[in-house]
Design a protein around this motif. Structure first.
Motif, PDB file in Angstrom:
ATOM      1  N   LEU A 131       0.845  -1.194   0.000  1.00  0.00           N
ATOM      2  CA  LEU A 131       0.000   0.000   0.000  1.00  0.00           C
ATOM      3  C   LEU A 131       0.882   1.247   0.000  1.00  0.00           C
ATOM      4  O   LEU A 131       1.309   1.740   1.028  1.00  0.00           O
ATOM      5  CB  LEU A 131      -0.918  -0.001   1.230  1.00  0.00           C
ATOM      6  N   GLN A 132       1.229   1.709  -1.186  1.00  0.00           N
ATOM      7  CA  GLN A 132       2.047   2.919  -1.361  1.00  0.00           C
ATOM      8  C   GLN A 132       3.381   2.846  -0.620  1.00  0.00           C
ATOM      9  O   GLN A 132       3.874   3.847  -0.102  1.00  0.00           O
ATOM     10  CB  GLN A 132       1.276   4.162  -0.919  1.00  0.00           C
ATOM     11  N   GLY A 133       3.929   1.648  -0.510  1.00  0.00           N
ATOM     12  CA  GLY A 133       5.231   1.499   0.130  1.00  0.00           C
ATOM     13  C   GLY A 133       5.214   1.549   1.641  1.00  0.00           C
ATOM     14  O   GLY A 133       6.268   1.611   2.278  1.00  0.00           O
ATOM     15  N   GLY A 134       4.024   1.521   2.225  1.00  0.00           N
ATOM     16  CA  GLY A 134       3.923   1.541   3.677  1.00  0.00           C
ATOM     17  C   GLY A 134       3.616   2.920   4.229  1.00  0.00           C
ATOM     18  O   GLY A 134       3.647   3.921   3.495  1.00  0.00           O
ATOM     19  N   PRO A 135       3.313   3.020   5.521  1.00  0.00           N
ATOM     20  CA  PRO A 135       2.858   4.284   6.118  1.00  0.00           C
ATOM     21  C   PRO A 135       3.949   5.313   6.392  1.00  0.00           C
ATOM     22  O   PRO A 135       3.651   6.473   6.623  1.00  0.00           O
ATOM     23  CB  PRO A 135       2.225   3.825   7.433  1.00  0.00           C
ATOM     24  N   LYS A 136       5.214   4.915   6.375  1.00  0.00           N
ATOM     25  CA  LYS A 136       6.277   5.866   6.685  1.00  0.00           C
ATOM     26  C   LYS A 136       6.606   6.738   5.468  1.00  0.00           C
ATOM     27  O   LYS A 136       6.580   6.275   4.327  1.00  0.00           O
ATOM     28  CB  LYS A 136       7.541   5.137   7.136  1.00  0.00           C
ATOM     29  N   ALA A 137       6.958   7.994   5.731  1.00  0.00           N
ATOM     30  CA  ALA A 137       7.319   8.915   4.647  1.00  0.00           C
ATOM     31  C   ALA A 137       8.605   8.473   3.955  1.00  0.00           C
ATOM     32  O   ALA A 137       8.773   8.678   2.754  1.00  0.00           O
ATOM     33  CB  ALA A 137       7.476  10.331   5.196  1.00  0.00           C
ATOM     34  N   CYS A 138       9.505   7.878   4.716  1.00  0.00           N
ATOM     35  CA  CYS A 138      10.737   7.344   4.125  1.00  0.00           C
ATOM     36  C   CYS A 138      10.422   6.050   3.393  1.00  0.00           C
ATOM     37  O   CYS A 138       9.930   5.084   4.002  1.00  0.00           O
ATOM     38  CB  CYS A 138      11.789   7.094   5.197  1.00  0.00           C
ATOM     39  N   GLU A 139      10.728   6.004   2.115  1.00  0.00           N
ATOM     40  CA  GLU A 139      10.412   4.830   1.299  1.00  0.00           C
ATOM     41  C   GLU A 139      11.356   3.664   1.569  1.00  0.00           C
ATOM     42  O   GLU A 139      11.147   2.561   1.066  1.00  0.00           O
ATOM     43  CB  GLU A 139      10.488   5.196  -0.190  1.00  0.00           C
ATOM     44  N   TYR A 140      12.411   3.896   2.359  1.00  0.00           N
ATOM     45  CA  TYR A 140      13.444   2.871   2.548  1.00  0.00           C
ATOM     46  C   TYR A 140      13.519   2.369   3.990  1.00  0.00           C
ATOM     47  O   TYR A 140      14.302   1.476   4.289  1.00  0.00           O
ATOM     48  CB  TYR A 140      14.811   3.443   2.158  1.00  0.00           C
ATOM     49  N   GLY A 141      12.738   2.952   4.884  1.00  0.00           N
ATOM     50  CA  GLY A 141      12.853   2.645   6.301  1.00  0.00           C
ATOM     51  C   GLY A 141      12.112   1.388   6.737  1.00  0.00           C
ATOM     52  O   GLY A 141      11.254   0.864   6.020  1.00  0.00           O
ATOM     53  N   CYS A 142      12.451   0.929   7.933  1.00  0.00           N
ATOM     54  CA  CYS A 142      11.805  -0.238   8.534  1.00  0.00           C
ATOM     55  C   CYS A 142      10.328   0.066   8.790  1.00  0.00           C
ATOM     56  O   CYS A 142       9.982   1.094   9.369  1.00  0.00           O
ATOM     57  CB  CYS A 142      12.503  -0.586   9.846  1.00  0.00           C
ATOM     58  N   LEU A 143       9.466  -0.843   8.387  1.00  0.00           N
ATOM     59  CA  LEU A 143       8.026  -0.648   8.563  1.00  0.00           C
ATOM     60  C   LEU A 143       7.560  -1.034   9.964  1.00  0.00           C
ATOM     61  O   LEU A 143       6.479  -0.639  10.396  1.00  0.00           O
ATOM     62  CB  LEU A 143       7.266  -1.442   7.504  1.00  0.00           C
ATOM     63  N   GLY A 144       8.348  -1.833  10.664  1.00  0.00           N
ATOM     64  CA  GLY A 144       8.104  -2.078  12.082  1.00  0.00           C
ATOM     65  C   GLY A 144       6.990  -3.047  12.443  1.00  0.00           C
ATOM     66  O   GLY A 144       6.504  -3.010  13.573  1.00  0.00           O
ATOM     67  N   PHE A 145       6.590  -3.929  11.514  1.00  0.00           N
ATOM     68  CA  PHE A 145       5.527  -4.885  11.838  1.00  0.00           C
ATOM     69  C   PHE A 145       6.064  -6.281  12.195  1.00  0.00           C
ATOM     70  O   PHE A 145       5.296  -7.216  12.392  1.00  0.00           O
ATOM     71  CB  PHE A 145       4.531  -4.990  10.682  1.00  0.00           C
ATOM     72  N   LYS A 203      18.053   6.069   0.134  1.00  0.00           N
ATOM     73  CA  LYS A 203      18.795   6.484  -1.063  1.00  0.00           C
ATOM     74  C   LYS A 203      18.386   7.898  -1.494  1.00  0.00           C
ATOM     75  O   LYS A 203      18.843   8.388  -2.524  1.00  0.00           O
ATOM     76  CB  LYS A 203      18.523   5.503  -2.215  1.00  0.00           C
ATOM     77  N   ASP A 204      17.534   8.537  -0.714  1.00  0.00           N
ATOM     78  CA  ASP A 204      17.081   9.893  -1.043  1.00  0.00           C
ATOM     79  C   ASP A 204      18.195  10.908  -0.804  1.00  0.00           C
ATOM     80  O   ASP A 204      19.121  10.671  -0.019  1.00  0.00           O
ATOM     81  CB  ASP A 204      15.866  10.276  -0.189  1.00  0.00           C
ATOM     82  N   LYS A 205      18.071  12.057  -1.448  1.00  0.00           N
ATOM     83  CA  LYS A 205      18.993  13.148  -1.198  1.00  0.00           C
ATOM     84  C   LYS A 205      18.709  13.755   0.175  1.00  0.00           C
ATOM     85  O   LYS A 205      17.630  13.579   0.732  1.00  0.00           O
ATOM     86  CB  LYS A 205      18.865  14.199  -2.302  1.00  0.00           C
ATOM     87  N   GLY A 206      19.708  14.482   0.681  1.00  0.00           N
ATOM     88  CA  GLY A 206      19.652  14.985   2.049  1.00  0.00           C
ATOM     89  C   GLY A 206      18.410  15.771   2.400  1.00  0.00           C
ATOM     90  O   GLY A 206      17.827  15.579   3.472  1.00  0.00           O
ATOM     91  N   ALA A 207      17.979  16.657   1.502  1.00  0.00           N
ATOM     92  CA  ALA A 207      16.809  17.498   1.785  1.00  0.00           C
ATOM     93  C   ALA A 207      15.557  16.656   2.004  1.00  0.00           C
ATOM     94  O   ALA A 207      14.757  16.919   2.913  1.00  0.00           O
ATOM     95  CB  ALA A 207      16.585  18.480   0.635  1.00  0.00           C
ATOM     96  N   VAL A 209      15.523  13.467   2.927  1.00  0.00           N
ATOM     97  CA  VAL A 209      15.709  12.677   4.154  1.00  0.00           C
ATOM     98  C   VAL A 209      15.310  13.493   5.377  1.00  0.00           C
ATOM     99  O   VAL A 209      14.618  13.004   6.274  1.00  0.00           O
ATOM    100  CB  VAL A 209      17.175  12.206   4.286  1.00  0.00           C
ATOM    101  N   ARG A 210      15.718  14.761   5.419  1.00  0.00           N
ATOM    102  CA  ARG A 210      15.397  15.614   6.564  1.00  0.00           C
ATOM    103  C   ARG A 210      13.889  15.800   6.738  1.00  0.00           C
ATOM    104  O   ARG A 210      13.396  15.967   7.853  1.00  0.00           O
ATOM    105  CB  ARG A 210      16.073  16.975   6.394  1.00  0.00           C
ATOM    106  N   LYS A 211      13.157  15.800   5.639  1.00  0.00           N
ATOM    107  CA  LYS A 211      11.704  15.972   5.708  1.00  0.00           C
ATOM    108  C   LYS A 211      11.010  14.752   6.309  1.00  0.00           C
ATOM    109  O   LYS A 211       9.950  14.874   6.926  1.00  0.00           O
ATOM    110  CB  LYS A 211      11.140  16.224   4.304  1.00  0.00           C
ATOM    111  N   SER A 212      11.594  13.573   6.122  1.00  0.00           N
ATOM    112  CA  SER A 212      10.910  12.347   6.543  1.00  0.00           C
ATOM    113  C   SER A 212      11.482  11.697   7.795  1.00  0.00           C
ATOM    114  O   SER A 212      10.804  10.916   8.457  1.00  0.00           O
ATOM    115  CB  SER A 212      10.941  11.324   5.399  1.00  0.00           C
ATOM    116  N   CYS A 213      12.738  12.029   8.138  1.00  0.00           N
ATOM    117  CA  CYS A 213      13.370  11.344   9.278  1.00  0.00           C
ATOM    118  C   CYS A 213      14.429  12.227   9.929  1.00  0.00           C
ATOM    119  O   CYS A 213      15.270  12.816   9.238  1.00  0.00           O
ATOM    120  CB  CYS A 213      14.000  10.030   8.805  1.00  0.00           C
TER     121      CYS A 213
END
Length: 285
Positions: A131-145, A203-207, A209-213
């Motif tokens: 579902l859209q890569g999971g609920p976290k804004a970071c597309e690469y992070g642990c989903l935690g389930f 793998k996102d650029k710094g800007a 990454v700062r928005k999501s984590c």
């Protein structure tokens, strides 16, 4: 009465006939099993983890006995002890076995990350990822389930209170089962003696990454510039550590000092934590 007796006799004869036929077929087409396969299987840890690349311990035992090209040191959970035993049984050379443990490349727990939406579905990382890569804004992070926790055959993973898996390096065999089931490839294997680790998978650029984590790697390269041995490189906006260079050459982790988000950290082993707990208990007694 006579009819019943005749039926019984006929059925008995038919049963005996089929029994003889089955016995003949079994003997005629029997596949002789190499007894060495069972001996090799007995020394394997029976985790059925697939870390060797085969579908379970029996499949690996068959392969290593029957195929000269299959190495005796493929059982990752068994480490050097099992490799030597398999090598001795098969008459092969074991070679070196590098001990590895799982490493969760994410610090983005519930307090550090931004959510895209509230997920109400099945508590499974693979399902959430659909579902859209999971609920976290970071597309690469642990989903935690905890899908990795459920699939660890050695109970080396537990879910922490902040929604991230925790690795018990005493129990972890480095089998890689958790790395296979993680839909985000957050978990990787690292050498057991590693000194530092990058706790980010983005793998996102710094800007972005700062928005999501708050604690993600922003790819600034300061850790790389402060490493005296060239053990850190930037790949796809992410700092990557060459653990072998770090283990062999580094005596002081100067790379940690300049990281603005704390994404790279010194590794505290399970043994260190155990010793720390003992000291604290002794101090409080």
């Amino acid at each position: 009465m006579q009819t019943a007796i005749m039926v019984l006799i006929v059925m008995t004869i038919i049963g005996l006939l089929f029994g003889l036929i089955l016995a003949y077929v079994d003997k005629k087409f029997a596949v002789e099993v190499n007894p060495l396969i069972e001996l090799v299987e007995d020394v394997l840890p029976k985790g059925q983890c697939g870390g060797c690349g085969y579908a379970g311990c029996k499949a690996y035992a068959e392969a290593v006995v029957l195929d000269e090209s299959v190495s005796p040191n493929l059982c990752v959970p068994g480490k050097e002890e099992v490799a030597k035993a398999v090598a001795e049984l098969t008459g092969k050379s074991a070679g070196d076995v590098e001990a590895k443990v799982a490493h969760v490349r994410c610090l983005g727990d519930l307090s550090n990350t931004v959510k895209k939406y509230d997920y109400k579905g099945i508590k499974d990382c693979t399902a959430a990822n659909l579902l859209q890569g999971g609920p976290k804004a970071c597309e690469y992070g642990c989903l935690g389930f905890g899908t990795c926790v459920k699939h660890c055959p050695f109970d080396a993973l537990t879910m922490g209170s902040k929604g991230l898996p925790i690795v018990d390096t005493f129990k972890c065999t480095g089998c890689g089962s958790c790395t296979i089931v993680c839909p985000k490839s957050v978990i990787q294997l690292r050498p057991l003696g590693s000194k530092v680790q990058v706790n980010c998978n983005s793998k996102d650029k710094g800007a972005q990454v700062r928005k999501s984590c708050k604690v993600g790697c922003i790819g600034c390269g300061l850790c790389m510039k402060n490493c005296s041995y060239g053990a850190i490189k930037l790949e796809n906006n992410l700092a990557v550590v060459d653990h072998h260079i770090c283990i062999e050459k580094c005596s002081e982790a100067t790379c940690l000092a300049k990281c603005p988000t704390g994404a790279i950290k010194k590794i505290t082993s399970a043994m260190d934590l155990q010793e720390q707990s003992k000291e604290e208990a002794a101090a409080n007694s």
